[in-house]
Write a protein that holds these residues in place. Structure first.
Motif, short mmCIF file in Angstrom:
data_model
loop_
_atom_site.label_atom_id
_atom_site.label_comp_id
_atom_site.label_asym_id
_atom_site.label_seq_id
_atom_site.Cartn_x
_atom_site.Cartn_y
_atom_site.Cartn_z
N CYS A 99 0.87 -1.19 0.00
CA CYS A 99 0.00 0.00 0.00
C CYS A 99 0.90 1.22 0.00
O CYS A 99 1.66 1.43 0.95
CB CYS A 99 -0.86 0.05 1.26
N ALA A 100 0.81 2.00 -1.08
CA ALA A 100 1.72 3.16 -1.18
C ALA A 100 0.95 4.46 -1.05
O ALA A 100 -0.19 4.56 -1.50
CB ALA A 100 2.43 3.12 -2.53
N ASN A 101 1.56 5.41 -0.39
CA ASN A 101 0.95 6.74 -0.37
C ASN A 101 2.01 7.80 -0.60
O ASN A 101 3.18 7.62 -0.27
CB ASN A 101 0.15 6.99 0.92
N ASP A 102 1.54 8.91 -1.21
CA ASP A 102 2.43 10.03 -1.50
C ASP A 102 2.32 11.00 -0.32
O ASP A 102 1.30 11.68 -0.15
CB ASP A 102 1.96 10.68 -2.81
N VAL A 103 3.38 11.04 0.51
CA VAL A 103 3.31 11.86 1.73
C VAL A 103 3.34 13.36 1.46
O VAL A 103 3.06 14.15 2.36
CB VAL A 103 4.44 11.50 2.74
N THR A 104 3.62 13.75 0.23
CA THR A 104 3.64 15.19 -0.06
C THR A 104 2.24 15.71 -0.42
O THR A 104 2.01 16.91 -0.45
CB THR A 104 4.59 15.51 -1.23
N LYS A 105 1.29 14.79 -0.71
CA LYS A 105 -0.07 15.23 -1.07
C LYS A 105 -0.82 15.68 0.16
O LYS A 105 -0.75 15.00 1.20
CB LYS A 105 -0.85 14.04 -1.67
N PRO A 106 -1.59 16.78 0.08
CA PRO A 106 -2.38 17.17 1.26
C PRO A 106 -3.40 16.08 1.58
O PRO A 106 -3.96 15.46 0.67
CB PRO A 106 -3.08 18.47 0.81
N ALA A 110 0.23 12.36 10.57
CA ALA A 110 -0.50 13.28 11.47
C ALA A 110 -1.74 13.93 10.85
O ALA A 110 -2.12 15.02 11.23
CB ALA A 110 0.45 14.35 12.01
N VAL A 111 -2.37 13.25 9.88
CA VAL A 111 -3.67 13.73 9.40
C VAL A 111 -4.66 12.56 9.51
O VAL A 111 -4.27 11.40 9.57
CB VAL A 111 -3.64 14.25 7.93
N GLY A 112 -5.96 12.90 9.51
CA GLY A 112 -6.98 11.87 9.70
C GLY A 112 -7.30 11.09 8.45
O GLY A 112 -8.00 10.09 8.49
N THR A 113 -6.79 11.58 7.30
CA THR A 113 -7.12 10.91 6.03
C THR A 113 -5.87 10.33 5.39
O THR A 113 -4.74 10.64 5.78
CB THR A 113 -7.75 11.92 5.04
N ASN A 114 -6.08 9.51 4.38
CA ASN A 114 -4.97 8.94 3.63
C ASN A 114 -5.45 8.64 2.21
O ASN A 114 -6.65 8.40 2.01
CB ASN A 114 -4.48 7.66 4.31
N GLN A 115 -4.53 8.65 1.28
CA GLN A 115 -4.88 8.23 -0.08
C GLN A 115 -3.86 7.19 -0.49
O GLN A 115 -2.67 7.48 -0.62
CB GLN A 115 -4.87 9.43 -1.03
N VAL A 116 -4.35 5.97 -0.65
CA VAL A 116 -3.45 4.83 -0.81
C VAL A 116 -3.70 4.15 -2.14
O VAL A 116 -4.83 4.04 -2.60
CB VAL A 116 -3.73 3.85 0.39
N THR A 117 -2.63 3.70 -2.77
CA THR A 117 -2.76 2.84 -3.96
C THR A 117 -2.21 1.47 -3.59
O THR A 117 -1.12 1.36 -3.03
CB THR A 117 -1.96 3.43 -5.15
N ARG A 135 0.46 -8.64 -6.05
CA ARG A 135 1.49 -9.50 -6.63
C ARG A 135 1.17 -9.93 -8.05
O ARG A 135 2.05 -10.19 -8.86
CB ARG A 135 1.68 -10.72 -5.71
N ASP A 136 -0.15 -10.01 -8.38
CA ASP A 136 -0.52 -10.44 -9.74
C ASP A 136 -0.41 -9.27 -10.74
O ASP A 136 -0.80 -9.38 -11.89
CB ASP A 136 -1.95 -11.01 -9.75
N GLY A 137 0.12 -8.15 -10.28
CA GLY A 137 0.32 -7.00 -11.18
C GLY A 137 -0.83 -6.02 -11.15
O GLY A 137 -0.72 -4.91 -11.69
N SER A 138 -1.97 -6.40 -10.54
CA SER A 138 -3.10 -5.47 -10.53
C SER A 138 -2.90 -4.36 -9.50
O SER A 138 -2.18 -4.53 -8.51
CB SER A 138 -4.43 -6.20 -10.31
N VAL A 139 -3.54 -3.24 -9.79
CA VAL A 139 -3.38 -2.04 -8.94
C VAL A 139 -4.77 -1.52 -8.58
O VAL A 139 -5.64 -1.44 -9.44
CB VAL A 139 -2.61 -0.95 -9.73
N VAL A 140 -4.99 -1.24 -7.29
CA VAL A 140 -6.28 -0.66 -6.86
C VAL A 140 -5.99 0.73 -6.30
O VAL A 140 -5.29 0.87 -5.30
CB VAL A 140 -6.96 -1.51 -5.76
N GLU A 141 -6.54 1.72 -6.98
CA GLU A 141 -6.32 3.10 -6.50
C GLU A 141 -7.50 3.50 -5.63
O GLU A 141 -8.62 3.59 -6.11
CB GLU A 141 -6.18 4.04 -7.69
N LEU A 142 -7.27 3.69 -4.34
CA LEU A 142 -8.35 4.06 -3.43
C LEU A 142 -8.45 5.58 -3.38
O LEU A 142 -7.44 6.28 -3.46
CB LEU A 142 -8.09 3.51 -2.03
#
Ligand code: CTP
Length: 394
Positions: A338-345, A350-357, A361-368
């Motif tokens: 699960c990756a997130n870009d820490v520079t994005k607001p 220390a924030v209540g939200t997150n944006q994770v991609t 392993r099968d190569g598929s990507v889920v952008e939340l």
């Protein structure tokens, strides 16, 4: 999928002043709708409008709880109630009424701390023939100012029990290990190197997994975010990257799922000074700290031989998120990352939200989308559960 929940909250006695505002607001925050029924003694203390204004629904007087109200409820939480009321709620006529409720009935009785009531508690907790779930005080004393104090389950513990009772138990029987928070690398008795992680994402994962019935172990560094009082969450506090590594490695072989969410320090000071380092030692105004690599916990589990859990990593990146995340997924040999870009607001520390991609392993990507950390935790657990079932089937 969003599932709408309704709870009937029954309150008796002075607990209405210590528990009700907190319970009502935290249940509303979790999207739970409620009706609040007050006994006469609770109404005398706060009046008719207190709970109506808090919950947004008209107050019910305790004797007027109807079959329709019970039938409309996914759970009942009687918290707190006096001992006398607790006995009443598990008499035959009330046990018959509880059958109308769609889900569980929980009762949190309050006792005066000075009383020796161990025997009464034991007798009470065997009442109800399984139709009620008892929330007994566990070293919890609520201060009521000049009214004294009460031994009763805290509002936080009542909330955890209620949310668990209303959540589908699709992780029941699963053992989950989560790492959370920062690690702290000491180099003298007063100084250390650490990072900005509060542990909030890891705690959200632990909490959501426990609500779904999992047995959760959270191995965490010193965190500012509190771990909720839930019987299904076992906390294992550590400090340094090495102590986190040791605690995780001693437990991970027993786990079904491991989610490594901690911001582990990559480097630790080579030397530790037993005495405080004096600033005069750096006469030229420069102080250098020699550091060495810490063990990589995710990588060690990923490359361990023998039985290993379904392995989920996290990656906090500031650039080239996709490329770095894919590389970490491969090199650390995990099942999901699960990756997130820490520079994005709204995404990161220390924030209540997150944006994770999520990279699988099968190569598929889920952008939340950007969501609360608890909603991110729910989705990450859904995707991990899907992956675990898929792995079990193959
Ligand atoms: N991790 C770990 N042990 C470490 C370092 C990281 O278990 N000593 C885990 C983290 O908990 C996370 C994942 O590895 O799940 C990625 O962490 P991150 O800090 O993003 O990456 P690093 O591997 O440390 O690489 P870099 O700092 O170069 O990005």
């Amino acid at each position: 999928m969003l599932s709408l929940k309704r709870i009937l909250l029954i309150v008796d006695g002075p607990g209405v002043m210590t528990h009700t505002a907190s319970l009502v607001t935290s249940l509303l925050r979790q999207g739970v709708a409620m009706r609040v029924a007050l006994t006469e003694s609770a109404r005398l203390l706060v009046g008719d409008y207190f709970t109506t204004m808090l919950s947004g629904t008209p107050l019910i007087r305790f004797p007027e709880i109807s079959e329709k109200i019970l039938g409309d409820s996914d759970a009942v939480l009687a918290a707190p109630v006096s001992e006398k009321m607790a006995w009443l709620l598990c008499e035959d006529d009330w046990l018959a009424k509880w059958k109308h409720v769609k889900g569980p009935v929980m009762i949190a009785p309050a006792f005066l701390p000075q009383e020796d009531n161990a025997e009464v508690r034991m007798m009470l907790s065997s009442r109800g023939g399984g139709a009620v779930q008892w929330l007994m005080a566990e070293d919890e004393t609520t201060d009521m100012g000049s009214l004294g104090s009460l031994d009763v389950a805290s509002p936080e513990r009542c909330l955890e029990a209620a949310m668990t009772a209303m959540t589908k138990q699709d992780l029941a029987g699963k053992r989950i290990l989560i790492t959370a928070g920062p690690t702290v690398e000491d180099f003298d008795p007063v100084r250390f190197v650490t990072n900005r992680s509060t542990g909030r994402m890891g705690v959200a994962l632990a909490r959501m997994a426990a609500w779904r019935g999992a047995d959760v172990t959270i191995v965490h560094g010193p965190m500012t975010w509190p771990i909720p009082p839930h019987g299904g969450i076992h906390a294992c506090p550590v400090r340094s990257a090495q102590s986190m590594y040791d605690a995780v490695m001693a437990r991970v072989a027993y786990m079904d799922l491991a989610i490594l969410c901690a911001a582990v320090a990559d480097f630790t000071p080579i030397n530790y000074s037993n005495v405080k380092i004096k600033k005069q030692k750096s006469a030229d105004g420069v102080f250098s700290l020699e550091m060495k690599r810490t063990p990589d916990i995710l990588d060690s589990i990923g490359h361990a031989s023998g039985r290993r859990p379904f392995l989920v990593g996290f990656a906090a990146e500031s650039d080239h998120v996709q490329a770095y995340a894919q590389a970490k997924l491969e090199s650390k040999n995990c099942d999901m990352l699960c990756a997130n870009d820490v520079t994005k607001p709204g995404s990161g520390f220390a924030v209540g939200t997150n944006q994770v991609t999520v990279f699988k392993r099968d190569g598929s990507v889920v952008e939340l989308p950007q969501m609360s950390k608890e909603d991110v935790a729910r989705r990450v657990l859904d995707i991990a559960l899907e992956g675990m079932s898929h792995r079990a089937a193959n």
